[in-house]
Design a protein around this motif. Structure first.
Motif, PDB file in Angstrom:
ATOM      1  N   LEU A   1      23.920  -3.534  18.290  1.00 21.78           N
ATOM      2  CA  LEU A   1      25.014  -2.608  17.977  1.00 21.78           C
ATOM      3  C   LEU A   1      25.317  -2.578  16.480  1.00 21.78           C
ATOM      4  O   LEU A   1      25.554  -1.510  15.905  1.00 21.78           O
ATOM      5  N   VAL A   2      25.322  -3.755  15.850  1.00 22.57           N
ATOM      6  CA  VAL A   2      25.588  -3.824  14.417  1.00 22.57           C
ATOM      7  C   VAL A   2      24.490  -3.113  13.635  1.00 22.57           C
ATOM      8  O   VAL A   2      24.763  -2.387  12.668  1.00 22.57           O
ATOM      9  N   ASN A   3      23.241  -3.307  14.025  1.00 16.21           N
ATOM     10  CA  ASN A   3      22.150  -2.601  13.352  1.00 16.21           C
ATOM     11  C   ASN A   3      22.277  -1.096  13.507  1.00 16.21           C
ATOM     12  O   ASN A   3      21.985  -0.330  12.587  1.00 16.21           O
ATOM     13  N   ASN A   4      22.722  -0.655  14.701  1.00 14.93           N
ATOM     14  CA  ASN A   4      22.967   0.781  14.890  1.00 14.93           C
ATOM     15  C   ASN A   4      24.056   1.282  13.942  1.00 14.93           C
ATOM     16  O   ASN A   4      23.957   2.373  13.365  1.00 14.93           O
ATOM     17  N   ALA A   5      25.111   0.462  13.779  1.00 16.61           N
ATOM     18  CA  ALA A   5      26.214   0.856  12.892  1.00 16.61           C
ATOM     19  C   ALA A   5      25.753   0.898  11.438  1.00 16.61           C
ATOM     20  O   ALA A   5      26.151   1.798  10.681  1.00 16.61           O
TER      21      ALA A   5
ATOM     22  N   GLN B   1      33.076  -2.251  22.374  1.00 19.11           N
ATOM     23  CA  GLN B   1      31.626  -2.336  22.548  1.00 19.11           C
ATOM     24  C   GLN B   1      31.119  -3.743  22.281  1.00 19.11           C
ATOM     25  O   GLN B   1      30.291  -4.272  23.031  1.00 19.11           O
ATOM     26  N   LEU B   2      31.594  -4.342  21.194  1.00 18.62           N
ATOM     27  CA  LEU B   2      31.143  -5.690  20.859  1.00 18.62           C
ATOM     28  C   LEU B   2      31.638  -6.713  21.876  1.00 18.62           C
ATOM     29  O   LEU B   2      30.880  -7.608  22.290  1.00 18.62           O
ATOM     30  N   GLU B   3      32.892  -6.607  22.286  1.00 17.55           N
ATOM     31  CA  GLU B   3      33.440  -7.580  23.232  1.00 17.55           C
ATOM     32  C   GLU B   3      32.760  -7.490  24.583  1.00 17.55           C
ATOM     33  O   GLU B   3      32.631  -8.498  25.298  1.00 17.55           O
TER      34      GLU B   3
END
Length: 522
Positions: free
Chosen positions: A54-58, A298-300
């Motif tokens: 998710l972080v890479n997508n962001a 999303q992260l949680e």
């Protein structure tokens, strides 16, 4: 070129937005492969793997911003500083040793700077995984600058060695953090920029060469012999240190005032600071008018990260976690060992080659005598040539034909070829020509290795792994200084061993377990 198969990430919950999309694609689909993470299948913490995706997508959604441009230049300054301080001790050693009566161990400064960089790489590397990238990033250059300025005023050989070691201590961590911090903010399709950033290494070497050219040539600042040498008529090396320290101080202030570095989101993931991760992206998106769809929910929804830290971050158990994390799977462990060995081999081969070369050439009838002026001019030219190696490497490693691994293979084999050919040099012109060629080719390999190392290390333990890699390099640098003192420099055998080591490094790179081309760092 074959690459690792990407992960299949399943949604958690009923709402698709609560978890990463299924991004499994065939490795031949180059555009889709950019949505896959290097270590996704080799991370034993599923929550970390999902959150990392998710972080890479962001990061990809945010894209390249002026913030990244600032990081490229100011982290690049760090690269330049590391090469600058590594060479400082070598250019000032002879005039300083002469001034202090040639009493003591002649190679002391080489051992001092490598010892400092060894301890600095380990201390700051592990420290950056424990306390964060931001504090270590900001402090390392300040230590370098203060130590360099003070070193220029030292009254004895021993005291000079102490501050040279402190310069190395700051610089040792600086190099670890430059690549780590820059990489952890980079979009996946811009990771090749970490390789290009190594061009700053040659820039730092060139600065050292120009300082030496300017201050170590004039007779008024450089005494002719040990018998007549005093501080008053031998200020050249001190001016080199003062000027270098002042330049590094300016760079350290720019880091604090221009970038205002935020903690990297990938480090924050390991801490479980999901809210701060989202805040970081939202702040950057708002500042540069970019989209940001990442949410805390999303992260949680991905779960809780359990493998990045111990209960007490300032404990021996924390150190073990970061070391064990580099061997979390068989493939990751093999990759880590091969990288560390590569750093060790290049750390021995390159300096040792130049230790044995002069005597070898002299015994073969080479006439390389040049004036002091021409010597430092040639030194500057050689270092300037090394600037362009990483630029070529950055272009090559972003091509599917080469990727990172085959770029390193080509760079190492080209360097080995020039190493072997160098033994036929018989004139000063040939000497400077081959030196420039080696400086260029070696930095194709070295620049890519610098970038590759953090790319394939797990984020929670990246600085530790990177620090150990640099430390392996510095251990071999210390060993090369000892060998230079006690070994017979007239034999050609060590030169051919150095060339063979470069061939071995290239072949090892070709079979590294991971190929980051088309993948995002985890």
């Amino acid at each position: 070129m074959a690459v690792e198969q990407g992960p299949h990430l399943e949604s958690r919950g009923n709402d698709a937005k609560d978890a990463p999309r299924d991004v499994s694609v065939h490795s031949g689909d180059e555009e889709s492969s950019l949505n896959k993470d290097v270590l996704a299948l080799d991370d034993l913490d599923p929550a970390m793997s999902r959150k990392m995706h998710l972080v890479n997508n962001a990061i990809d959604e945010l894209g390249w911003t002026p913030y990244h441009t600032k990081l490229f230049f100011l982290n690049g300054f760090g690269y330049a500083v590391d090469s600058l301080i590594l060479l400082l001790q070598s250019v000032i050693a002879t005039p300083a040793f002469t001034e202090f009566g040639e009493v003591g161990y002649a190679k002391a400064l080489t051992i001092a700077v490598y010892s400092g960089m060894l301890s600095g790489a380990l201390f700051w590397g592990l420290g950056a995984d424990i306390i964060g990238r931001r504090y270590a990033f900001n402090l390392s250059l300040l230590i370098c600058s203060a130590s360099a300025i003070i070193a220029g005023a030292m009254p004895s050989w021993a005291s000079l060695g102490v501050f040279i070691a402190l310069i190395g201590f700051g610089g040792g961590g600086n190099l670890v953090l430059d690549t780590t911090v820059f990489l952890e903010f980079l979009p996946g399709d811009k990771q090749w920029m970490v390789t290009v950033m190594a061009a700053w290494w040659g820039f730092g070497q060139a600065i050292t060469g120009f300082f030496a050219w300017g201050f170590l040539v004039p007779e008024k600042w450089n005494c002719p012999s040990v018998d007549t040498c005093t501080k008053d008529n031998n200020m050249g090396w001190r001016y080199v240190m003062f000027t270098s320290g002042a330049l590094v101080f300016v760079m350290s202030i720019l880091r604090l005032t221009v970038v205002r570095l935020r903690e990297t989101p990938k480090y924050l993931l390991g801490l479980g600071e999901d809210a701060k991760v989202v805040d970081t992206f939202q702040a950057l998106a708002a500042k540069y008018n970019r989209p940001c769809s990442l949410t805390l929910e999303q992260l949680e929804a991905c779960g809780v990260v359990t493998t990045a830290h111990s209960k007490n971050r300032f404990s021996f158990a924390e150190t073990l976690i970061h070391l064990r994390g580099l061997f979390s799977t068989r493939k990751t462990g093999l990759s880590t060992v091969m990288i560390w060995l590569s750093w060790a081999m290049v750390g021995l081969a390159y300096p040792l080659f130049y230790v044995f070369l002069p005597t070898y050439l002299a015994t073969r009838g080479a006439s390389l005598s040049v004036s002091t002026y021409d010597s430092w001019r040639n030194y500057a030219l050689t270092n300037i040539s090394s600037i362009f190696g990483p630029i070529l490497a950055g272009w090559m490693c972003n091509l599917p034909l080469f990727g990172r691994r085959y770029t390193m293979l080509i760079g190492a084999l080209m360097t080995a070829a020039f190493f072997f050919a160098y033994t036929a040099v018989r004139s000063a012109a040939q000497d400077v020509g081959f030196s420039c060629a080696i400086g260029f080719c070696l930095n194709v390999y070295y620049g890519t290795l610098y970038a590759y190392t953090p790319e394939v290390l797990p984020s929670a333990h990246r600085a530790t792994g990177n620090g150990v890699a640099v430390a392996c390099n510095r251990v071999m640098g210390i060993l090369s200084a000892v060998i230079a003192t006690v070994a017979d420099t007239s034999t050609p055998v060590p030169i051919y061993i150095c060339g063979a080591l470069l061939v071995a490094m290239g072949l090892a790179a070709a079979v590294f377990p991971f190929e980051p081309y088309g993948r995002r760092s985890s």
